[in-house]
Enzyme design. Structure first.
Site, mmCIF file in Angstrom:
data_model
loop_
_atom_site.group_PDB
_atom_site.id
_atom_site.type_symbol
_atom_site.label_atom_id
_atom_site.label_comp_id
_atom_site.label_asym_id
_atom_site.label_seq_id
_atom_site.Cartn_x
_atom_site.Cartn_y
_atom_site.Cartn_z
ATOM 1 N N HIS A 1 22.812 -61.459 -11.720
ATOM 2 C CA HIS A 1 21.707 -61.178 -10.790
ATOM 3 C C HIS A 1 20.698 -62.313 -10.930
ATOM 4 O O HIS A 1 19.883 -62.289 -11.850
ATOM 5 C CB HIS A 1 21.036 -59.851 -11.141
ATOM 6 C CG HIS A 1 21.960 -58.674 -11.087
ATOM 7 N ND1 HIS A 1 22.070 -57.863 -9.986
ATOM 8 C CD2 HIS A 1 22.843 -58.173 -11.995
ATOM 9 C CE1 HIS A 1 22.965 -56.911 -10.221
ATOM 10 N NE2 HIS A 1 23.458 -57.077 -11.434
ATOM 11 N N HIS B 1 29.877 -50.489 -8.703
ATOM 12 C CA HIS B 1 29.065 -49.910 -9.761
ATOM 13 C C HIS B 1 29.364 -48.425 -9.695
ATOM 14 O O HIS B 1 28.884 -47.726 -8.803
ATOM 15 C CB HIS B 1 27.570 -50.182 -9.546
ATOM 16 C CG HIS B 1 26.723 -49.598 -10.633
ATOM 17 N ND1 HIS B 1 25.845 -50.347 -11.384
ATOM 18 C CD2 HIS B 1 26.648 -48.339 -11.128
ATOM 19 C CE1 HIS B 1 25.260 -49.571 -12.284
ATOM 20 N NE2 HIS B 1 25.729 -48.334 -12.140
ATOM 21 N N ASP C 1 26.754 -59.288 -16.439
ATOM 22 C CA ASP C 1 25.761 -58.461 -15.748
ATOM 23 C C ASP C 1 24.360 -58.960 -16.123
ATOM 24 O O ASP C 1 23.458 -58.169 -16.421
ATOM 25 C CB ASP C 1 25.910 -56.968 -16.081
ATOM 26 C CG ASP C 1 25.171 -56.088 -15.073
ATOM 27 O OD1 ASP C 1 24.606 -56.635 -14.102
ATOM 28 O OD2 ASP C 1 25.163 -54.855 -15.257
ATOM 29 N N HIS D 1 31.247 -53.597 -15.154
ATOM 30 C CA HIS D 1 30.659 -53.085 -16.407
ATOM 31 C C HIS D 1 31.150 -51.694 -16.835
ATOM 32 O O HIS D 1 30.386 -50.753 -16.926
ATOM 33 C CB HIS D 1 29.131 -53.109 -16.362
ATOM 34 C CG HIS D 1 28.511 -52.550 -15.093
ATOM 35 N ND1 HIS D 1 28.895 -51.368 -14.541
ATOM 36 C CD2 HIS D 1 27.533 -53.048 -14.303
ATOM 37 C CE1 HIS D 1 28.171 -51.153 -13.458
ATOM 38 N NE2 HIS D 1 27.340 -52.173 -13.292
HETATM 39 O O1 DOR Z 1 21.297 -52.647 -15.790
HETATM 40 C C1 DOR Z 1 21.491 -52.990 -14.635
HETATM 41 N N1 DOR Z 1 20.702 -53.905 -14.033
HETATM 42 N N2 DOR Z 1 22.491 -52.437 -13.969
HETATM 43 C C2 DOR Z 1 22.661 -52.657 -12.658
HETATM 44 O O2 DOR Z 1 23.578 -52.098 -12.106
HETATM 45 C C3 DOR Z 1 21.719 -53.513 -11.907
HETATM 46 C C4 DOR Z 1 21.054 -54.463 -12.779
HETATM 47 C C5 DOR Z 1 19.844 -55.128 -12.149
HETATM 48 O O3 DOR Z 1 19.959 -55.643 -11.051
HETATM 49 O O4 DOR Z 1 18.798 -55.162 -12.811
HETATM 50 ZN ZN ZN Z 2 24.892 -55.841 -12.129
HETATM 51 ZN ZN ZN Z 3 25.891 -52.344 -11.797
#
Ligand code: DOR
Ligand code: ZN
Ligand code: ZN
Length: 396
Positions: free
Chosen positions: A58, A170, A265, A197
């Site tokens: 991300h 997800h 992730d 994940h």
């Molecule tokens: O812990 C997470 N953070 N899980 C997710 O699915 C999204 C991600 C985020 O974008 O912060």
């Molecule tokens: Zn993610």
């Molecule tokens: Zn996720």
């Protein structure tokens, strides 16, 4: 301009063999001795891996660039030996329209490493999905997490798995089985599923007999719910940290070939956000994954060959990335040089990601990233950064 690497060791059928590598115009030109190069680097018996492909990050652009961005995130990737990443759609605007994808494409040109994009789902965007070009996969959120992109509509699920050749999910806990059931009942073609994940034993159990791809993340491999007390908001993520027995199931899944990829992730949030009473879900990980895995290789939790398969070869194959994932003539010169014996100290003070913290702060690991080469250009060497230019991955 040619670059020669001498005295490398590379993996060949599970064994380390000595080799020299010649790079020309961003591609691997020769493996074996070469006569001359414009620049020669003596790798002093360090181990050369294909550059790591992080299939789950991300980078937060556009919309949340106070947490991370393509420049800071891709520099963190360089430090972590990651030469290609796939970016998730939960940005602002979310990547659920072709216009949003094109906006992100322009922003990502700043990247120091190579990149590709996921395309998200909404209840109404199936036509946009059909128009989106050169995407890694369609990403569907079936549980609540950062970004409010949950689309748990069975009709959308059926449409997406039938249209998209690869759909990433997800999905937590029992939802994994629900997706598999819909897939087995309503899918009409060879399209595949990719579960992001995977964190718990019940998920591994649901997936072990299926042909869906399974991704695990470093935080679930190296942390458990016992760490939440110490980490507080910094240990909050989705799926949440789980039990020791769940963690053991992930490692067992790696051993038994159920797990197909390890991806970070990488989900940075600011220190202020994580200290707040409602910390957002997510932890950074792109610059710490490889040292953590190298350290685990020392304790025989996995092998270097496993790391190369799970972090290089398999992601390249699953997402059909042209020219990536292997050290072979004609492939892109995306390469990561590691020293398995040198120590890496993880510290919030030296984190390159804009968020400036790591859940592994204070850890000393055996294994380090010495040099990262992107498209034939050295981007990182022994703590120093150099200018490189990332490119968008081409999916075949
Ligand atoms: O812990 C997470 N953070 N899980 C997710 O699915 C999204 C991600 C985020 O974008 O912060
Ligand atoms: Zn993610
Ligand atoms: Zn996720």
């Amino acid at each position: 301009m040619t670059l020669g690497l001498t005295n490398c060791r590379i993996l060949n059928k599970g064994k380390l063999v000595s080799a020299d590598v010649l790079i020309e115009e961003g591609k691997i030109k020769k493996i074996g001795t070469f006569s001359a190069a414009d620049r020669v680097i003596d790798c002093k018996n360090s181990i050369l891996l294909p550059g790591l492909i992080d299939s789950h990050v991300h980078m937060r652009e556009p919309g949340f660039d106070y947490k991370e961005g393509f420049v800071t995130g891709s520099n963190a990737a360089l430090k972590g030996g990651v030469t290609t990443f796939l970016d998730m759609p939960n940005t602002k605007p979310p990547t659920v329209t072709v216009a949003a994808l094109e906006e992100k494409r322009i922003l990502a040109k700043k990247c120091a490493v190579n990149y590709g994009f996921y395309f998200g789902t909404s209840v109404t965007n199936i036509e946009e999905i059909k128009k989106a070009k050169n995407i890694a996969a369609v990403k569907m959120y079936l549980n609540e997490t950062t970004g409010n992109m949950k689309t748990d509509n069975v009709d959308v699920l059926k449409a997406v798995i039938n249209y998209s050749r690869l759909t990433a999910f997800h999905a937590e806990g029992k939802t994994v089985q629900t997706v598999l059931d819909v897939y087995h009942k309503y899918r009409h073609n060879g399209n595949k599923l990719y579960f992001c994940h995977i964190a718990r034993k019940i998920e591994i159990d649901a997936l072990k007999k299926s042909d869906a791809y399974v991704e695990v993340a470093p935080h679930h491999l190296f942390l458990t719910e016992n760490d939440v007390k110490r980490l507080k908001g910094f240990g909050s993520m989705k799926p949440p940290l789980a039990k020791k027995s769940d963690q053991a199931a992930l490692w067992d899944g790696i051993k038994r070939g159920i797990v197909d990829t390890i991806a970070t992730d990488h989900a940075p949030h600011t220190i202020e956000e994580k200290k707040s009473s409602v910390p957002p879900y997510g932890v950074p990980g792109i610059e710490t994954m490889l040292p953590l895995l190298l350290d685990a290789a020392h304790t025989q939790k996995l092998t270097l060959t496993d790391i190369q398969r799970l972090c290089c070869e398999n992601p390249a194959q699953i997402f059909r990335m042209k020219g990536k994932g292997h050290i072979a003539v004609g492939y892109d010169a995306d390469l990561t040089l590691i020293d398995p014996k040198k120590k890496t100290r993880i510290s919030n003070e030296t984190i390159v990601s804009k968020c400036g913290w790591s859940p592994w702060h204070g850890k000393v690991l055996k294994g380090s990233v010495e040099m990262t080469i992107v498209n034939g250009m050295i981007g990182y060497k022994e703590g120093q950064f150099f200018k490189t230019q990332g490119r968008e991955v081409m999916f075949e």
